[in-house]
Design an enzyme around this catalytic site. Structure first.
Site, short mmCIF file in Angstrom:
data_model
loop_
_atom_site.label_atom_id
_atom_site.label_comp_id
_atom_site.label_asym_id
_atom_site.label_seq_id
_atom_site.Cartn_x
_atom_site.Cartn_y
_atom_site.Cartn_z
N GLU A 1 46.94 21.15 110.12
CA GLU A 1 46.38 21.73 108.91
C GLU A 1 46.52 23.25 108.97
O GLU A 1 46.91 23.82 109.99
CB GLU A 1 44.90 21.32 108.76
CG GLU A 1 44.72 19.84 108.53
CD GLU A 1 43.27 19.42 108.36
OE1 GLU A 1 43.03 18.28 107.95
OE2 GLU A 1 42.37 20.25 108.62
N HIS B 1 37.51 26.28 99.33
CA HIS B 1 38.71 25.51 99.66
C HIS B 1 39.74 25.74 98.56
O HIS B 1 39.43 25.63 97.38
CB HIS B 1 38.40 24.02 99.77
CG HIS B 1 39.43 23.24 100.50
ND1 HIS B 1 40.69 23.02 99.98
CD2 HIS B 1 39.41 22.65 101.72
CE1 HIS B 1 41.40 22.33 100.85
NE2 HIS B 1 40.65 22.09 101.91
N ARG C 1 42.53 29.53 104.80
CA ARG C 1 42.05 29.19 103.47
C ARG C 1 41.71 30.40 102.60
O ARG C 1 41.92 30.36 101.38
CB ARG C 1 40.83 28.27 103.59
CG ARG C 1 41.21 26.91 104.13
CD ARG C 1 40.00 26.03 104.35
NE ARG C 1 40.42 24.71 104.82
CZ ARG C 1 39.60 23.74 105.13
NH1 ARG C 1 38.30 23.91 105.03
NH2 ARG C 1 40.06 22.57 105.54
N HIS D 1 33.24 25.38 99.37
CA HIS D 1 33.46 24.26 100.27
C HIS D 1 32.57 24.29 101.51
O HIS D 1 32.02 23.26 101.90
CB HIS D 1 34.93 24.25 100.69
CG HIS D 1 35.31 23.10 101.56
ND1 HIS D 1 35.13 21.78 101.19
CD2 HIS D 1 35.89 23.06 102.80
CE1 HIS D 1 35.58 20.98 102.15
NE2 HIS D 1 36.03 21.73 103.14
N ARG E 1 36.36 29.76 108.61
CA ARG E 1 36.45 28.54 109.40
C ARG E 1 37.88 28.00 109.44
O ARG E 1 38.53 27.84 108.41
CB ARG E 1 35.52 27.48 108.80
CG ARG E 1 35.57 26.13 109.50
CD ARG E 1 34.64 25.15 108.84
NE ARG E 1 35.10 24.77 107.52
CZ ARG E 1 35.75 23.64 107.24
NH1 ARG E 1 36.05 22.81 108.22
NH2 ARG E 1 36.12 23.35 106.02
#
Length: 491
Positions: A110, A225, A271, A332, A367
């Site tokens: 990811e 997100h 992100r 998110h 994160r």
């Protein structure tokens, strides 16, 4: 009934912590709603862990530090990353079945990860798989009790947490005492409204801890997100980071790919980078969304890997094997929270926290994908171990039960929407000091309005928690003048 430990929250952190105690420890788990109504249950992507022979913990540590803009707590990062594989094995023993290929864990990549290290369940239903495995295990253990109640506040004496005050389903206030309280109530999605979070995510744990005097840190870091299915609904479903990890591309409404223009990591950039790039493309093209093109992924693999996303998109008339998916950023994850160490310990004796409610410093300013479930598991277990080592044989105070003669209800949806609109406008992906000050002024006005309409009801207390957490985000954002990670200040 008396308990040794009270856990508030039924997500991965709370559930796993409960299962990590010795069977002689009497535990109460409190949930507002069903276990399925949690951010864990909605989690798609997976758990990051160094499993592959070509991966190293040093690589995972470095990826976490890069995503977190280097302000992570390095000790927390190393501890959590190093204990990942051990806890994955324990989860497997508890009945969690991660996807496999050729007899080995199927790993994917990811955004922000330099290696394939994301374990997943049923393709894109990792959270569901975790809850479906762990909750039956909770229910069959004689030392674990489960109740549905709303946590009002902590019971604190001489700066020591002695228990909690809850509102039960009969509208009775009940005071429950224990040697340790673990707050694991999840995120703050309802502070923004346009979110991937469960409706139960009203920041309760952070709010009750703040009111009691526990230290709250890093609330300016709110992760949006980048790829959430665009609709007019406020609660929206996530298009997992893993879709881009498998090769999907971002295109603007003209069909043009744009991420390589913003970052050399393109679709796999962290992100915050991707979210700001999407905002800029939306502004350039005067659109409310961009497209995620998953048609570049081989059809059979796409459908096998993302059955949940495929099913949800079909509900909106989109065939992910042929059609582009409309996406835009939505709130998110809350990176900040109750300050803890990696044993869940706060600055208040008897009070612990883990999961999204807590802030260990793992995430820094942003994160890294799939580090959240990992943190909930590792710190949940370490919290249980820490508490267990300090438990004593004590005589507990009996629970106190105070029933109101008249149960009160109230509808505060208008106030919630007002708070959410303020936060989206002034404390979202891009912020200004003037905007944050205006948000503070408007939130103060909402506080006056709510106080004048107070009722003794869960709806009122939840709305006040939302307001308190919104204020924390604003105040922390005002104190951090420079842009870093998810906190982007426009000059």
């Amino acid at each position: 009934m008396n308990y040794d430990v009270i856990i508030v929250g039924g997500g991965i952190a709370g559930c796993y912590a409960a299962l990590s105690f010795d069977p002689t420890v009497k535990i109460l788990i409190l949930t507002k709603e069903k276990f399925e109504e949690s951010n864990t249950y909605l989690a798609q992507g997976g758990i990051a862990a160094v499993i592959d022979k070509d991966d190293k913990t040093s690589y995972h540590v470095e990826d976490t530090l890069v995503a977190g803009a280097g302000i992570n707590d390095i000790s927390a990062v190393r501890t959590i990353v190093e204990e990942a594989e051990k806890n994955i094995n324990i989860l497997h023993e508890l009945g969690v079945n991660f996807d496999e290929e050729s007899g080995e864990y199927a790993l994917t990549r990811e955004g922000g990860h330099s290696r394939d290290r994301i374990l997943h369940i049923d393709g894109d239903a990792t959270g569901q798989g975790l809850i479906r495995a762990l909750v039956p295990e909770l229910r069959q253990r004689d030392n674990i009790f489960i109740k549905k109640s709303f946590c009002l506040d902590l019971i604190v004496e001489d700066y020591k947490c002695k228990g909690i005050r809850v509102l039960d389903e009969d509208q009775c206030v009940v005071e429950l005492y224990a040697q340790a309280v673990i707050l694991a109530t999840g995120g703050v999605g309802m502070v923004y409204g346009v979110t991937t979070n469960a409706a139960t995510s009203t920041g309760d744990g952070i709010a009750v801890a703040s009111r009691a005097g526990a230290e709250i840190i890093d609330m300016e870091f709110i992760q949006f997100h980048p790829t959430v299915f665009y609709s007019e609904e406020r609660q929206r479903f996530l298009i997992s980071e893993a879709v881009r990890g498998e090769g999907a591309l971002l295109r603007n409404v003209k069909g043009e790919r744009f991420m390589p223009l913003y970052d050399e990591r393109a679709e796999l950039a962290p992100r915050d980078v991707v979210s700001r790039a999407i905002l800029e493309e939306m502004a350039k093209t005067d659109s409310k969304f961009v497209y995620l093109d998953a048609t570049v992924i081989p059809r059979e693999h796409l459908l096998k890997r993302f059955p949940t996303i495929n099913r949800k998109c079909h509900e909106y008339g989109i065939d992910i094997t042929k059609d582009y998916i409309p996406v835009s950023p939505s709130q998110h994850y809350c990176i900040g929270g109750i300050k803890t160490d990696t044993y869940g310990r706060t600055n208040m004796e008897g009070l612990y926290s883990c999961g999204e409610t807590a802030c260990t410093g793992l995430h820094g300013a942003n994160r890294l994908a799939s580090n959240s479930l990992l943190e909930g598991v590792v710190v949940g277990k370490r919290t249980a171990e820490s508490i267990q080592a300090d438990l004593k044989k004590v005589e507990y105070q009996p629970e106190q039960r105070i029933c109101k003669k008249e149960s009160q209800t109230g509808n505060y949806e208008d106030a919630r929407v007002k708070i959410q609109n303020i936060m989206l406008k002034y404390a979202g992906i891009i912020r200004t000091e003037a905007g944050l000050m205006e948000a503070k002024r408007q939130l103060s006005k909402v506080n006056d309005e709510l106080t004048a309409r107070a009722t003794f009801s869960r709806a009122y207390f939840e709305t006040m928690n939302i307001l308190l957490v919104a204020g924390l985000i604003i105040n922390h954002a005002l104190k951090r003048k420079d842009s870093i990670g998810t906190h982007y200040m426009q000059r």
